[in-house]
Design an enzyme around this catalytic site. Structure first.
Site, PDB file in Angstrom:
ATOM      1  N   ASN A   1       0.832  -1.222   0.000  1.00  0.00           N
ATOM      2  CA  ASN A   1       0.000   0.000   0.000  1.00  0.00           C
ATOM      3  C   ASN A   1       0.862   1.267   0.000  1.00  0.00           C
ATOM      4  OD1 ASN A   1       0.979   0.096   2.587  1.00  0.00           O
ATOM      5  ND2 ASN A   1      -1.018   0.169   3.613  1.00  0.00           N
TER       6      ASN A   1
ATOM      7  N   PHE B   1       6.526  -9.496   4.304  1.00  0.00           N
ATOM      8  CA  PHE B   1       7.394  -8.397   4.745  1.00  0.00           C
ATOM      9  C   PHE B   1       6.585  -7.242   5.339  1.00  0.00           C
ATOM     10  CE2 PHE B   1       9.811  -9.961   0.939  1.00  0.00           C
ATOM     11  CZ  PHE B   1      11.020 -10.249   1.537  1.00  0.00           C
TER      12      PHE B   1
ATOM     13  N   TYR C   1       7.395  -3.637  19.391  1.00  0.00           N
ATOM     14  CA  TYR C   1       7.745  -4.133  18.044  1.00  0.00           C
ATOM     15  C   TYR C   1       8.184  -5.602  18.116  1.00  0.00           C
ATOM     16  CZ  TYR C   1      10.700  -5.084  14.007  1.00  0.00           C
ATOM     17  OH  TYR C   1      11.288  -5.673  12.907  1.00  0.00           O
TER      18      TYR C   1
ATOM     19  N   PHE D   1      19.145 -10.248  11.473  1.00  0.00           N
ATOM     20  CA  PHE D   1      19.970  -9.399  12.325  1.00  0.00           C
ATOM     21  C   PHE D   1      19.921  -7.968  11.718  1.00  0.00           C
ATOM     22  CE2 PHE D   1      21.527 -11.835  15.946  1.00  0.00           C
ATOM     23  CZ  PHE D   1      20.750 -12.957  15.723  1.00  0.00           C
TER      24      PHE D   1
ATOM     25  N   ASN E   1      18.351   4.240  12.223  1.00  0.00           N
ATOM     26  CA  ASN E   1      19.380   3.204  12.203  1.00  0.00           C
ATOM     27  C   ASN E   1      20.727   3.742  11.739  1.00  0.00           C
ATOM     28  OD1 ASN E   1      16.650   1.398  11.141  1.00  0.00           O
ATOM     29  ND2 ASN E   1      17.681   0.938  13.055  1.00  0.00           N
ATOM     30  N   LEU E   2      21.767   3.036  12.146  1.00  0.00           N
ATOM     31  CA  LEU E   2      23.128   3.523  11.948  1.00  0.00           C
ATOM     32  C   LEU E   2      23.475   3.751  10.472  1.00  0.00           C
ATOM     33  CD1 LEU E   2      25.903   4.158  13.180  1.00  0.00           C
ATOM     34  CD2 LEU E   2      26.458   1.733  12.912  1.00  0.00           C
TER      35      LEU E   2
ATOM     36  N   GLY F   1      17.619   1.531  26.024  1.00  0.00           N
ATOM     37  CA  GLY F   1      17.147   0.264  25.458  1.00  0.00           C
ATOM     38  C   GLY F   1      18.175  -0.451  24.608  1.00  0.00           C
TER      39      GLY F   1
HETATM   40  P1  NAD Z   1      10.007  -1.322   4.770  1.00  0.00           P
HETATM   41  O1  NAD Z   1       9.201  -0.395   5.599  1.00  0.00           O
HETATM   42  O2  NAD Z   1      10.993  -0.757   3.806  1.00  0.00           O
HETATM   43  O3  NAD Z   1       9.039  -2.275   3.938  1.00  0.00           O
HETATM   44  C1  NAD Z   1       7.761  -2.651   4.410  1.00  0.00           C
HETATM   45  C2  NAD Z   1       6.784  -2.504   3.264  1.00  0.00           C
HETATM   46  O4  NAD Z   1       5.490  -2.899   3.713  1.00  0.00           O
HETATM   47  C3  NAD Z   1       6.656  -1.065   2.754  1.00  0.00           C
HETATM   48  O5  NAD Z   1       6.773  -1.050   1.343  1.00  0.00           O
HETATM   49  C4  NAD Z   1       5.264  -0.633   3.203  1.00  0.00           C
HETATM   50  O6  NAD Z   1       4.665   0.283   2.308  1.00  0.00           O
HETATM   51  C5  NAD Z   1       4.541  -1.967   3.222  1.00  0.00           C
HETATM   52  N1  NAD Z   1       3.400  -2.003   4.134  1.00  0.00           N
HETATM   53  C6  NAD Z   1       3.368  -1.610   5.435  1.00  0.00           C
HETATM   54  N2  NAD Z   1       2.140  -1.803   5.948  1.00  0.00           N
HETATM   55  C7  NAD Z   1       1.369  -2.350   4.952  1.00  0.00           C
HETATM   56  C8  NAD Z   1       0.020  -2.773   4.874  1.00  0.00           C
HETATM   57  N3  NAD Z   1      -0.799  -2.670   5.924  1.00  0.00           N
HETATM   58  N4  NAD Z   1      -0.425  -3.277   3.705  1.00  0.00           N
HETATM   59  C9  NAD Z   1       0.394  -3.368   2.627  1.00  0.00           C
HETATM   60  N5  NAD Z   1       1.699  -2.986   2.643  1.00  0.00           N
HETATM   61  C10 NAD Z   1       2.162  -2.478   3.794  1.00  0.00           C
HETATM   62  O7  NAD Z   1      10.723  -2.351   5.773  1.00  0.00           O
HETATM   63  P2  NAD Z   1      11.881  -3.406   5.506  1.00  0.00           P
HETATM   64  O8  NAD Z   1      13.119  -2.893   6.129  1.00  0.00           O
HETATM   65  O9  NAD Z   1      11.899  -3.811   4.095  1.00  0.00           O
HETATM   66  O10 NAD Z   1      11.373  -4.602   6.429  1.00  0.00           O
HETATM   67  C11 NAD Z   1      10.573  -5.637   5.923  1.00  0.00           C
HETATM   68  C12 NAD Z   1      10.164  -6.544   7.070  1.00  0.00           C
HETATM   69  O11 NAD Z   1      11.332  -7.036   7.712  1.00  0.00           O
HETATM   70  C13 NAD Z   1       9.331  -5.848   8.147  1.00  0.00           C
HETATM   71  O12 NAD Z   1       8.312  -6.722   8.563  1.00  0.00           O
HETATM   72  C14 NAD Z   1      10.335  -5.615   9.252  1.00  0.00           C
HETATM   73  O13 NAD Z   1       9.723  -5.609  10.523  1.00  0.00           O
HETATM   74  C15 NAD Z   1      11.260  -6.808   9.109  1.00  0.00           C
HETATM   75  N6  NAD Z   1      12.600  -6.543   9.647  1.00  0.00           N
HETATM   76  C16 NAD Z   1      13.303  -5.453   9.184  1.00  0.00           C
HETATM   77  C17 NAD Z   1      14.556  -5.169   9.728  1.00  0.00           C
HETATM   78  C18 NAD Z   1      15.347  -3.957   9.263  1.00  0.00           C
HETATM   79  O14 NAD Z   1      16.232  -3.533   9.991  1.00  0.00           O
HETATM   80  N7  NAD Z   1      15.076  -3.394   8.081  1.00  0.00           N
HETATM   81  C19 NAD Z   1      15.101  -6.009  10.707  1.00  0.00           C
HETATM   82  C20 NAD Z   1      14.386  -7.122  11.137  1.00  0.00           C
HETATM   83  C21 NAD Z   1      13.127  -7.367  10.595  1.00  0.00           C
HETATM   84  N1  UFG Z   2      23.802   3.904  16.549  1.00  0.00           N
HETATM   85  C1  UFG Z   2      24.506   5.074  16.776  1.00  0.00           C
HETATM   86  N2  UFG Z   2      24.032   6.222  16.209  1.00  0.00           N
HETATM   87  C2  UFG Z   2      22.911   6.266  15.442  1.00  0.00           C
HETATM   88  C3  UFG Z   2      22.199   5.049  15.200  1.00  0.00           C
HETATM   89  C4  UFG Z   2      22.666   3.883  15.786  1.00  0.00           C
HETATM   90  O1  UFG Z   2      25.516   5.076  17.472  1.00  0.00           O
HETATM   91  O2  UFG Z   2      22.527   7.337  14.970  1.00  0.00           O
HETATM   92  C5  UFG Z   2      24.318   2.635  17.126  1.00  0.00           C
HETATM   93  C6  UFG Z   2      23.363   1.981  18.107  1.00  0.00           C
HETATM   94  O3  UFG Z   2      23.556   2.491  19.406  1.00  0.00           O
HETATM   95  C7  UFG Z   2      23.766   0.502  17.962  1.00  0.00           C
HETATM   96  C8  UFG Z   2      24.183   0.390  16.496  1.00  0.00           C
HETATM   97  O4  UFG Z   2      24.477   1.709  16.081  1.00  0.00           O
HETATM   98  O5  UFG Z   2      24.873   0.214  18.759  1.00  0.00           O
HETATM   99  C9  UFG Z   2      23.100  -0.173  15.585  1.00  0.00           C
HETATM  100  O6  UFG Z   2      21.883   0.559  15.775  1.00  0.00           O
HETATM  101  P1  UFG Z   2      20.667   0.441  14.757  1.00  0.00           P
HETATM  102  O7  UFG Z   2      19.626   1.401  15.209  1.00  0.00           O
HETATM  103  O8  UFG Z   2      21.152   0.550  13.355  1.00  0.00           O
HETATM  104  O9  UFG Z   2      20.195  -1.074  14.925  1.00  0.00           O
HETATM  105  P2  UFG Z   2      19.611  -1.863  16.201  1.00  0.00           P
HETATM  106  O10 UFG Z   2      20.549  -3.000  16.449  1.00  0.00           O
HETATM  107  O11 UFG Z   2      19.333  -0.960  17.328  1.00  0.00           O
HETATM  108  O12 UFG Z   2      18.201  -2.422  15.679  1.00  0.00           O
HETATM  109  C10 UFG Z   2      17.987  -2.790  14.319  1.00  0.00           C
HETATM  110  C11 UFG Z   2      16.576  -2.389  13.916  1.00  0.00           C
HETATM  111  C12 UFG Z   2      15.547  -3.307  14.481  1.00  0.00           C
HETATM  112  C13 UFG Z   2      15.886  -4.708  14.153  1.00  0.00           C
HETATM  113  C14 UFG Z   2      17.252  -5.047  14.671  1.00  0.00           C
HETATM  114  C15 UFG Z   2      17.595  -6.453  14.284  1.00  0.00           C
HETATM  115  O13 UFG Z   2      16.296  -1.074  14.345  1.00  0.00           O
HETATM  116  O14 UFG Z   2      14.290  -3.019  13.894  1.00  0.00           O
HETATM  117  O15 UFG Z   2      18.216  -4.153  14.129  1.00  0.00           O
HETATM  118  O16 UFG Z   2      18.637  -6.897  15.071  1.00  0.00           O
HETATM  119  F1  UFG Z   2      14.983  -5.558  14.683  1.00  0.00           F
END
Ligand code: NAD
Ligand code: UFG
Length: 343
Positions: free
Chosen positions: A35, A83, A154, A183, A204-205, A299
């Site tokens: 969407n 996803f 989450y 990861f 994210n970093l 956190g």
């Molecule tokens: P993203 O936000 O880039 O992609 C998610 C997609 O889902 C988007 O295109 C969004 O438009 C679509 N979407 C959201 N809600 C919807 C709905 N109700 N109906 C239809 N489409 C919808 O995220 P991503 O980084 O590609 O992550 C994909 C999946 O992997 C997610 O479920 C996320 O929780 C999981 N995940 C991501 C990370 C990460 O760091 N990127 C880490 C662990 C798990």
């Molecule tokens: N960090 C910084 N500065 C920033 C952003 C992050 O120093 O501006 C550090 C954080 O403290 C951490 C590392 O970079 O030590 C990675 O942080 P991220 O926010 O990139 O990633 P996280 O490990 O916190 O979490 C991410 C996603 C989650 C996902 C998880 C999977 O945010 O959604 O990885 O392990 F589930």
């Protein structure tokens, strides 16, 4: 033989779009259901360019169960990758109900649609879970049988969906369910045509570092340098999104080949600190990335990385790309698309 269709909910997003390309390269026919709540329609042209034909798109909301059912009947996919969902830890603390609606009710809607649409043989289902289901792990590397301690709404929604899908499989053994705990996905397609395009200030970093390197932000804030790690900064298991995409291809192939299901870590097995990423990114973009050390982010965990050996045993999959490629590909994407898909 007609190509097997694979439905990708959230297929226009960061990980979904890279998996789309990998699936086409593997001879499968992915269909995007999205969407565009967190993605840009311009990704479709890029996917066309990369794969030589326009992507198949079903535009709509995964929460609309009758519509998802009609999509499933239209395409009769052999597999579904779920996803679609929300992914920001901090936002989930502030807006938990929205996370339960999108992540838990969204997966429930999809599962019900699958149940309604399939007569006897449901498509193989792969679910995007997260390493944050482990919380602050007692030991690293983290194995799949480590205690599950989700520490944010989450992470809890992801664990709830894992459990829901496993219960559905117990009730109906024809279900094949692959749960993938990612990861830290980073990087971009080596073409520079698709990549991560966060809206607003990146949480994210890697996207933050990329935006500093391209001049959109003055410096990175390093969240703490007093952790019990080798240089005091947080250590994570970064996985190139291209390797992650291939993990999905391997998971689908295993399920389509008769595997009944699995729960697997997808990571590299190696940890990198924040300062190591900053250093590698500086080398990739040819100039140092300015940073300031600030207080810890509430956190955050000091260190975790995957034990990915089960994924290798079950799928024959392992990562191939290291932090040099992750930084080089992130930089190519960011420097060619400084403001993401919007221009
Ligand atoms: P993203 O936000 O880039 O992609 C998610 C997609 O889902 C988007 O295109 C969004 O438009 C679509 N979407 C959201 N809600 C919807 C709905 N109700 N109906 C239809 N489409 C919808 O995220 P991503 O980084 O590609 O992550 C994909 C999946 O992997 C997610 O479920 C996320 O929780 C999981 N995940 C991501 C990370 C990460 O760091 N990127 C880490 C662990 C798990
Ligand atoms: N960090 C910084 N500065 C920033 C952003 C992050 O120093 O501006 C550090 C954080 O403290 C951490 C590392 O970079 O030590 C990675 O942080 P991220 O926010 O990139 O990633 P996280 O490990 O916190 O979490 C991410 C996603 C989650 C996902 C998880 C999977 O945010 O959604 O990885 O392990 F589930």
């Amino acid at each position: 033989m007609p190509q097997q269709s694979i439905l990708l909910t959230g297929g226009a997003g960061y990980i979904g779009s890279h998996t789309f390309v990998a699936l086409r390269e593997a001879g499968l026919e992915p269909v995007i259901l999205d969407n565009f709540a967190n993605s840009h329609p311009a990704v479709l042209d890029r996917l066309h360019k990369l794969t030589g034909k326009p992507p198949l798109l079903e535009k709509g909301d995964v929460l609309d169960t009758p519509w998802v059912e009609s999509v499933l009947k239209r395409h009769a996919p052999a597999g579904v990758v779920h996803f679609a969902g929300l992914k920001a830890v901090g936002e989930s603390v502030a807006q938990p109900l929205r996370y339960y609606r999108q992540n838990v009710a969204g997966a429930l809607s999809l599962a019900e649609a699958i149940q309604n649409a399939s007569n006897g043989t449901p498509p193989a289902l792969v679910f995007s879970s997260t390493a944050t289901v482990y919380g602050d792990p007692d030991n690293v590397p983290v194995r799949e049988d480590a205690p599950l301690r989700p520490s944010s709404p989450y992470a809890q929604t992801k664990l709830d969906v894992e459990n829901m899908l496993l219960a559905a499989q117990v009730a109906q053994p024809a279900w094949r369910v692959g749960i993938l705990r990612y990861f830290n996905p980073v990087g971009a397609h080596p073409s520079g045509l698709i990549g991560e395009d966060p809206s607003g200030i990146p949480n994210n970093l890697m996207p933050f570092v990329s935006q500093v390197a391209v001049g959109l932000r003055p410096h990175l804030s390093v969240f703490g340098n007093d952790y019990p790690t080798r240089d005091g900064t947080g250590v994570r298991d970064y996985i190139h999104v291209q390797d992650l995409a291939l993990g999905h291809v391997a998971a689908l192939k295993a399920l389509l080949g008769g595997n009944q299901g699995f729960t697997l870590n997808l990571g590299s097995g190696r940890g990198s600190s924040v300062l190591e990423i900053v250093d590698a990114f500086g080398k990739a973009c040819g100039k140092p990335v300015p940073y300031q050390v600030v207080a810890r982010r509430p956190g955050d965990v000091a260190e975790y990385y995957a034990d990915p050996s089960k994924a290798n045993e079950v799928l024959g999959w392992q990562t191939r790309l290291g932090i040099e490629e992750m930084c080089a590909d992130s930089w190519r994407w960011q420097s060619r698309n400084p403001r993401g898909y919007a221009g």
